[in-house]
Design a protein around this motif. Structure first.
Motif, PDB file in Angstrom:
ATOM      1  N   SER A  68     -16.228  -3.737 -50.444  1.00 47.37           N
ATOM      2  CA  SER A  68     -15.114  -3.813 -49.497  1.00 47.37           C
ATOM      3  C   SER A  68     -14.067  -4.850 -49.878  1.00 47.37           C
ATOM      4  CB  SER A  68     -15.641  -4.079 -48.083  1.00 47.37           C
ATOM      5  OG  SER A  68     -16.306  -5.320 -48.024  1.00 47.37           O
ATOM      6  N   GLN A  69     -14.115  -5.340 -51.101  1.00 53.42           N
ATOM      7  CA  GLN A  69     -13.177  -6.390 -51.513  1.00 53.42           C
ATOM      8  C   GLN A  69     -11.719  -5.937 -51.433  1.00 53.42           C
ATOM      9  OE1 GLN A  69     -13.843  -7.705 -55.526  1.00 53.42           O
ATOM     10  NE2 GLN A  69     -14.262  -5.632 -56.253  1.00 53.42           N
ATOM     11  N   LEU A  70     -11.467  -4.652 -51.643  1.00 52.59           N
ATOM     12  CA  LEU A  70     -10.091  -4.166 -51.568  1.00 52.59           C
ATOM     13  C   LEU A  70      -9.556  -4.189 -50.135  1.00 52.59           C
ATOM     14  CD1 LEU A  70     -10.207  -1.158 -54.055  1.00 52.59           C
ATOM     15  CD2 LEU A  70      -9.295  -3.450 -54.427  1.00 52.59           C
ATOM     16  N   MET A  71     -10.449  -4.162 -49.145  1.00 49.41           N
ATOM     17  CA  MET A  71     -10.020  -4.180 -47.750  1.00 49.41           C
ATOM     18  C   MET A  71      -9.330  -5.499 -47.387  1.00 49.41           C
ATOM     19  SD  MET A  71     -13.330  -2.428 -45.934  1.00 49.41           S
ATOM     20  CE  MET A  71     -12.667  -2.596 -44.298  1.00 49.41           C
ATOM     21  N   GLU A  72      -9.663  -6.560 -48.095  1.00 44.86           N
ATOM     22  CA  GLU A  72      -9.098  -7.873 -47.781  1.00 44.86           C
ATOM     23  C   GLU A  72      -7.735  -8.121 -48.415  1.00 44.86           C
ATOM     24  OE1 GLU A  72     -11.530 -11.400 -47.574  1.00 44.86           O
ATOM     25  OE2 GLU A  72     -13.329 -10.155 -47.719  1.00 44.86           O
ATOM     26  N   ARG A  73      -7.334  -7.259 -49.313  1.00 44.57           N
ATOM     27  CA  ARG A  73      -6.025  -7.446 -49.953  1.00 44.57           C
ATOM     28  C   ARG A  73      -4.928  -7.473 -48.902  1.00 44.57           C
ATOM     29  NH1 ARG A  73      -5.678  -3.643 -55.312  1.00 44.57           N
ATOM     30  NH2 ARG A  73      -6.896  -5.011 -56.656  1.00 44.57           N
ATOM     31  N   GLY A  74      -4.103  -8.477 -48.961  1.00 49.87           N
ATOM     32  CA  GLY A  74      -2.953  -8.578 -48.071  1.00 49.87           C
ATOM     33  C   GLY A  74      -3.275  -9.116 -46.686  1.00 49.87           C
ATOM     34  N   LEU A  75      -4.545  -9.404 -46.404  1.00 51.25           N
ATOM     35  CA  LEU A  75      -4.883  -9.953 -45.095  1.00 51.25           C
ATOM     36  C   LEU A  75      -4.653 -11.465 -45.083  1.00 51.25           C
ATOM     37  CD1 LEU A  75      -8.250  -8.183 -44.169  1.00 51.25           C
ATOM     38  CD2 LEU A  75      -5.932  -7.582 -43.452  1.00 51.25           C
ATOM     39  N   GLY A  76      -4.294 -11.966 -43.937  1.00 51.87           N
ATOM     40  CA  GLY A  76      -4.164 -13.409 -43.771  1.00 51.87           C
ATOM     41  C   GLY A  76      -5.527 -14.052 -43.669  1.00 51.87           C
ATOM     42  N   LYS A  77      -5.552 -15.376 -43.647  1.00 55.14           N
ATOM     43  CA  LYS A  77      -6.810 -16.124 -43.620  1.00 55.14           C
ATOM     44  C   LYS A  77      -7.656 -15.764 -42.401  1.00 55.14           C
ATOM     45  CE  LYS A  77      -8.514 -20.864 -43.943  1.00 55.14           C
ATOM     46  NZ  LYS A  77      -8.138 -22.279 -44.063  1.00 55.14           N
ATOM     47  N   GLU A  78      -7.060 -15.693 -41.235  1.00 51.91           N
ATOM     48  CA  GLU A  78      -7.787 -15.389 -40.000  1.00 51.91           C
ATOM     49  C   GLU A  78      -8.266 -13.944 -39.971  1.00 51.91           C
ATOM     50  OE1 GLU A  78      -9.657 -16.764 -37.202  1.00 51.91           O
ATOM     51  OE2 GLU A  78      -8.758 -18.298 -38.444  1.00 51.91           O
ATOM     52  N   GLU A  79      -7.432 -13.012 -40.420  1.00 53.52           N
ATOM     53  CA  GLU A  79      -7.835 -11.598 -40.468  1.00 53.52           C
ATOM     54  C   GLU A  79      -8.994 -11.397 -41.438  1.00 53.52           C
ATOM     55  OE1 GLU A  79      -3.883 -10.291 -41.535  1.00 53.52           O
ATOM     56  OE2 GLU A  79      -3.876  -8.973 -39.769  1.00 53.52           O
ATOM     57  N   SER A  80      -8.925 -12.069 -42.574  1.00 55.56           N
ATOM     58  CA  SER A  80      -9.975 -11.974 -43.576  1.00 55.56           C
ATOM     59  C   SER A  80     -11.287 -12.542 -43.022  1.00 55.56           C
ATOM     60  CB  SER A  80      -9.559 -12.726 -44.835  1.00 55.56           C
ATOM     61  OG  SER A  80     -10.518 -12.587 -45.838  1.00 55.56           O
ATOM     62  N   ARG A  81     -11.190 -13.661 -42.332  1.00 52.91           N
ATOM     63  CA  ARG A  81     -12.376 -14.277 -41.718  1.00 52.91           C
ATOM     64  C   ARG A  81     -12.989 -13.346 -40.681  1.00 52.91           C
ATOM     65  NH1 ARG A  81     -14.085 -17.052 -37.373  1.00 52.91           N
ATOM     66  NH2 ARG A  81     -15.427 -18.842 -37.660  1.00 52.91           N
ATOM     67  N   THR A  82     -12.174 -12.720 -39.855  1.00 53.89           N
ATOM     68  CA  THR A  82     -12.654 -11.789 -38.837  1.00 53.89           C
ATOM     69  C   THR A  82     -13.346 -10.594 -39.473  1.00 53.89           C
ATOM     70  OG1 THR A  82     -10.928 -12.467 -37.294  1.00 53.89           O
ATOM     71  CG2 THR A  82     -11.954 -10.330 -36.895  1.00 53.89           C
TER      72      THR A  82
END
Length: 93
Positions: A68-82
């Motif tokens: 799922s590493q591609l899902m985090e592309r472009g997410l902010g720090k808080e979105e990525s943490r969530t």
């Protein structure tokens, strides 16, 4: 191999998506009970070893992070943490 000369895997590999190709669609409405998950490792002899819940969650976290590493592309720090926290809670469940 099936009649079309493919391996007959039910899902496309990630490379299919990475190169912009269609993934296709499958009917996945019918669930079946999961009896086990096997993690493969090179060994001198074939065997199966049970792992504890902590080690199982750790192995699942690493696998889920890889796919799922591609899902985090472009997410902010808080979105990525969530996203990671939700993924971890799902694996623990």
């Amino acid at each position: 191999m099936d009649r079309k000369g493919t391996t007959g895997t039910p899902w496309p590999t990630w490379s299919r998506f990475l190169w912009g190709r269609s993934g296709g669609s499958w009917k996945v409405q019918n669930a079946v009970p999961l009896k086990g998950i096997f993690f493969l490792a090179q060994a001198l002899e074939d065997r199966v070893e049970r792992v504890g819940y902590g080690q199982a969650v750790t192995l699942l976290v690493h696998c889920a992070a890889q796919v799922s590493q591609l899902m985090e592309r472009g997410l902010g720090k808080e979105e990525s943490r969530t996203l990671r926290l939700n993924r971890f809670n799902n694996l623990c469940a």
